[in-house]
Design an enzyme around this catalytic site. Structure first.
Site: not given
Ligand SMILES: [Zn+2]
Length: 564
Positions: A95, A116, A305, A495
């Site tokens: 993200t 992240n 998400d 992901h």
């Molecule tokens: Zn994301």
């Protein structure tokens, strides 16, 4: 328009540098004397408001799967300039890196947002894991509740560039996640909000404005009372089928909300609706689209998400979510229409996504499976220690079973070289591993070029490699290997891989009256900022972007030619 006063305008690097070192400049500037004209005017046909929307985890695959069924905002955008094969080209498809590319126009290698979270053994506090959107120098007092910050972002966003050139312009961002709002908004921002716990909040020292207070009050009522299941559209019924992952059963959920269940609220279409509602209120509060120069509004919608992680991508939950999201976006655009604002929209995603391996196994992808725990840092530490005789304690550090891996920083150069060799051999011998590159190998590899779909794996790694922060090794799992060893509540699928199911995202541009077209060839999310800069006539120093301007004119015109 009292708040829209000009400062003296200076162009170029000094202004942009100033924009970077003046964090969170104050919104209010007292009106003193008549404003001088800006040095560079916006393009004659520039929209008055750029609306940049990111749908978190909205893969190109989901867009393709549901495209014909949308009737609301996504249907409207699909009549514009459609790039169904957009790329978050880099390997670390998470993200924070993904959001950092969208309005900066550069890959994470230049935004500095490599993941992240990363491990920085040089930080003063005991906890060495650093979150991309925190100020870790302030976290010591309360390690459980970090201080949100955009300090790790190394480059300005489009909204910052616009404000640096045209001080009457507004830069506003809102999201379900702090990192999304901050990475799209950047350092100099008039108003920024994200969801935290049970309401929207902002940076420390910024009191909530009436728009946020109103929205939080409305949401407090919903949370207190709970809410019934959402309807299952006809076109979702085939997807409503239970699948078991460990102790979890998913696939048939409909988002009934028990009173007070904050976590369930966050992972339901209701949070996206609330985010869009707040965005609309922020348009009014900041008079977006009504000033003499273009404003930028970033909206990152997080629920796709959360739903993907909690329930996977192919059950009733994602189907309902995408229907509700489409309707919420439709209402948002109608609200902008009603305000008479001349706006242009870009919609994309921070990364794609992948279903849970248990359902994939039932649906023609039996090779998909969960990663072996032998790739977690404790197991790797033991394996490398056994091969080298080094102390296993904290020898190999990582944030999971893929991505960046660090070695303990106090190793001598000779020991580090031995450990690195042993680690790489251990990784490459693991049947779940596709590739493992050392930092040296990545640094020495050629810069990525050409179409992102054909980039070799090491080029994908290089696009999210920033030497001061990146690991000693970057680990890539094989296609279909899901880096969650054990599924749990809220986390059955994910992901983050260098594979195209996580890299490919739609990129849609729309403006009222435009002639739409479809360009199936790959483009990149780093193309968005140069495209929008050209659209509004914002000059940008040479080399500022990794991406290129996309011509949004379907005919002989060229929206990239608007650059002064
Ligand atoms: Zn994301």
């Amino acid at each position: 328009m009292a708040l829209r006063t000009f400062r003296s305008v200076t162009l170029g690097a000094a202004t942009l540098a100033a924009a970077l070192v003046l964090p969170h400049a104050s919104l209010a500037r007292p009106a003193a004397k008549p404003a001088p004209a800006p040095v560079v005017q916006p393009a004659a046909n520039a929209p008055k408001l750029i609306v940049a929307i990111s749908i978190d985890q909205f893969s190109a695959d989901l867009f393709a799967q549901y495209r014909s069924l949308f009737t609301g905002g996504l249907a409207r955008l699909a009549t514009g300039a459609v790039f169904p094969a957009g790329y978050q080209s880099h390997a670390a498809t998470e993200t924070c890196p993904g959001h950092s590319t969208i309005l900066t126009g550069v890959h994470p290698a230049r935004t500095g947002i490599i993941a992240n979270t990363w491990i920085d053994q040089s930080v003063a506090r005991a906890k060495k894991t650093v979150y991309c959107a925190e100020d870790e120098t302030k976290a010591a007092a309360d390690p459980k509740d970090y201080v949100a910050s955009v300090g790790h972002l190394l480059v300005p966003t489009l909204g910052e560039r616009v404000k640096a050139l045209w001080p009457t312009s507004r830069n506003v961002a809102v999201s379900g996640k702090d990192r999304a709002a901050l990475m799209m908004g950047g350092h100099v921002i008039d108003s920024v909000y994200w969801w935290k716990g049970a309401g929207f909040t902002s940076l420390d020292g910024r009191p909530l404005t009436p728009a946020a207070l109103n929205e939080n009050k409305a949401l407090a009522d919903v949370l207190a009372q709970g809410a019934p299941e959402l309807p299952l559209p006809d076109w979702c019924s085939a997807k409503s089928r239970a699948v078991t992952a460990g102790t979890m059963t998913v696939g048939t959920g409909r988002f009934a909300l028990a009173p007070g269940d904050k976590n369930a609220f966050r992972a339901s279409p209701r949070l996206d609706r609330a985010t869009v509602d707040l965005a609309t209120e922020l348009v009014d509060e900041n008079k977006l689209g009504k000033g003499p120069t273009p404003d930028v509004l970033s909206v990152s919608l997080s629920v796709t998400d959360y739903v993907g992680h909690a329930y996977g991508t192919e059950g009733s939950e994602m189907c309902i979510q995408l229907q509700q999201l489409d309707l919420a976006l439709g209402d948002f655009f109608i609200a902008l229409d009603q305000r008479g604002i001349d706006y242009a929209v870009v919609l994309t995603a921070d990364h794609g996504g992948f279903d849970l391996p248990e359902r994939l196994g039932e649906q023609a992808l039996p090779a998909s499976h969960r990663v072996s725990k032998s790739l977690l840092p404790e197991a790797l530490s033991a394996a490398v220690a056994a091969k080298t005789g080094l102390d296993a304690k904290g020898l190999v550090l990582s944030d999971g079973a893929s991505g960046d891996i660090w070695l303990r920083r106090d190793l001598s150069p000779a020991d580090k070289a031995r450990a690195l060799e042993a680690l790489k051999a251990e990784l490459l011998a693991n049947p779940d591993v596709a590739a493992a590159f050392t930092a040296e190998e990545i640094a020495a590899s050629p810069a990525p070029s050409g179409s992102p779909e054909t980039w070799p794996l090491i080029a994908r790694a290089k696009a999210s490699f920033y030497k001061p922060l990146s690991g000693d090794v970057v680990l890539m799992l094989k296609r279909g290997v899901v880096p969650i060893p054990t599924p749990g509540p809220g986390y059955v699928a994910t992901h983050g891989s260098p594979w195209d199911y996580d890299r490919r995202v739609p990129i849609l541009f729309w403006r009222k009256g435009m002639t739409g077209f479809e360009q199936p060839s790959p483009v990149e999310t780093v193309d968005i900022a140069p495209t929008l800069a050209a659209l509004i006539g914002l000059p940008v120093p040479a080399g500022a972007f990794d991406g290129r301007c996309l011509d949004l004119d379907a005919g002989t015109g060229d929206t990239c030619g608007a650059k002064p």
